[in-house]
Motif scaffolding. Structure first.
Motif, mmCIF file in Angstrom:
data_model
loop_
_atom_site.group_PDB
_atom_site.id
_atom_site.type_symbol
_atom_site.label_atom_id
_atom_site.label_comp_id
_atom_site.label_asym_id
_atom_site.label_seq_id
_atom_site.Cartn_x
_atom_site.Cartn_y
_atom_site.Cartn_z
ATOM 1 N N LEU A 1 21.532 59.255 20.665
ATOM 2 C CA LEU A 1 22.584 58.326 20.278
ATOM 3 C C LEU A 1 22.606 57.095 21.173
ATOM 4 O O LEU A 1 22.873 55.984 20.712
ATOM 5 N N PHE A 2 22.303 57.268 22.447
ATOM 6 C CA PHE A 2 22.347 56.149 23.383
ATOM 7 C C PHE A 2 21.299 55.091 23.051
ATOM 8 O O PHE A 2 21.422 53.941 23.467
ATOM 9 N N ILE B 1 28.293 49.371 14.555
ATOM 10 C CA ILE B 1 28.673 50.568 13.810
ATOM 11 C C ILE B 1 30.140 50.466 13.396
ATOM 12 O O ILE B 1 30.973 49.964 14.138
ATOM 13 N N ILE B 2 30.403 50.928 12.181
ATOM 14 C CA ILE B 2 31.773 51.033 11.692
ATOM 15 C C ILE B 2 31.989 52.486 11.270
ATOM 16 O O ILE B 2 31.134 53.083 10.620
ATOM 17 N N VAL B 3 33.105 53.044 11.692
ATOM 18 C CA VAL B 3 33.410 54.450 11.414
ATOM 19 C C VAL B 3 34.822 54.552 10.848
ATOM 20 O O VAL B 3 35.759 53.970 11.399
ATOM 21 N N LEU C 1 34.124 60.493 19.371
ATOM 22 C CA LEU C 1 33.147 60.659 20.440
ATOM 23 C C LEU C 1 31.787 60.050 20.099
ATOM 24 O O LEU C 1 31.164 59.417 20.942
ATOM 25 N N GLY C 2 31.314 60.209 18.864
ATOM 26 C CA GLY C 2 29.985 59.711 18.485
ATOM 27 C C GLY C 2 29.748 58.262 18.852
ATOM 28 O O GLY C 2 28.791 57.942 19.572
ATOM 29 N N PRO C 3 30.598 57.343 18.402
ATOM 30 C CA PRO C 3 30.373 55.939 18.746
ATOM 31 C C PRO C 3 30.392 55.664 20.251
ATOM 32 O O PRO C 3 29.681 54.780 20.723
ATOM 33 N N THR C 4 31.180 56.421 21.007
ATOM 34 C CA THR C 4 31.243 56.164 22.452
ATOM 35 C C THR C 4 29.947 56.553 23.155
ATOM 36 O O THR C 4 29.694 56.118 24.269
ATOM 37 N N MET D 1 27.019 55.763 21.992
ATOM 38 C CA MET D 1 25.997 54.793 21.622
ATOM 39 C C MET D 1 26.000 53.610 22.580
ATOM 40 O O MET D 1 27.022 53.281 23.177
ATOM 41 N N ARG D 2 24.868 52.966 22.688
ATOM 42 C CA ARG D 2 24.720 51.796 23.545
ATOM 43 C C ARG D 2 25.410 50.577 22.937
ATOM 44 O O ARG D 2 25.796 49.659 23.653
ATOM 45 N N SER D 3 25.556 50.567 21.630
ATOM 46 C CA SER D 3 26.138 49.418 20.939
ATOM 47 C C SER D 3 27.504 49.063 21.526
ATOM 48 O O SER D 3 28.348 49.926 21.740
ATOM 49 N N THR D 4 27.711 47.781 21.750
ATOM 50 C CA THR D 4 29.014 47.313 22.211
ATOM 51 C C THR D 4 29.845 46.795 21.043
ATOM 52 O O THR D 4 30.987 46.402 21.220
ATOM 53 N N ASP D 5 29.252 46.783 19.849
ATOM 54 C CA ASP D 5 29.942 46.318 18.642
ATOM 55 C C ASP D 5 30.296 47.535 17.799
ATOM 56 O O ASP D 5 29.533 47.967 16.945
ATOM 57 N N GLN D 6 31.453 48.117 18.092
ATOM 58 C CA GLN D 6 31.882 49.335 17.423
ATOM 59 C C GLN D 6 33.277 49.152 16.845
ATOM 60 O O GLN D 6 34.160 48.618 17.512
ATOM 61 N N THR D 7 33.446 49.584 15.615
ATOM 62 C CA THR D 7 34.750 49.569 14.970
ATOM 63 C C THR D 7 35.049 50.994 14.521
ATOM 64 O O THR D 7 34.288 51.576 13.761
ATOM 65 N N TYR D 8 36.133 51.542 15.026
ATOM 66 C CA TYR D 8 36.522 52.914 14.709
ATOM 67 C C TYR D 8 37.933 52.892 14.143
ATOM 68 O O TYR D 8 38.846 52.320 14.741
#
Length: 85
Positions: free
Chosen positions: A11-12, A18-20, A39-42, A44-51
């Motif tokens: 995942l890293f 990512i959008i969840v 937990l999944g998005p956290t 990941m290396r991506s800094t562009d996350q929408t949860y």
């Protein structure tokens, strides 16, 4: 559940946005804590996350529930527009 070291390292590697959309209803009906869905998005290396946690939604409500258009599909459309060059 605690993710394995292999899953965490895989995942890293993800740097893509990512959008969840996660439902709370089905998980809580099973007696589980819904926070693990975040937990999944956290991991990941991506800094562009929408949860988005959809309180009171069941798993199928995310796709075909009465509020899916307003709370899932419209925000998803806007997210895609914002992420399209």
């Amino acid at each position: 559940p605690e993710p394995s070291a292999s899953l965490r390292s895989t995942l890293f590697m993800f740097e893509t946005p990512i959008i969840v959309f996660a439902s709370s209803g089905w998980t809580t009906a099973l007696g589980m804590n819904f926070e693990w869905k975040a937990l999944g998005p956290t991991l990941m290396r991506s800094t562009d996350q929408t949860y988005t946690l959809l309180d009171g939604f069941g798993n199928i409500d995310v796709l075909i529930g009465e509020q899916a258009e307003a709370q899932v599909f419209e925000p998803m459309y806007e997210w895609i527009v914002d992420h399209t060059p």
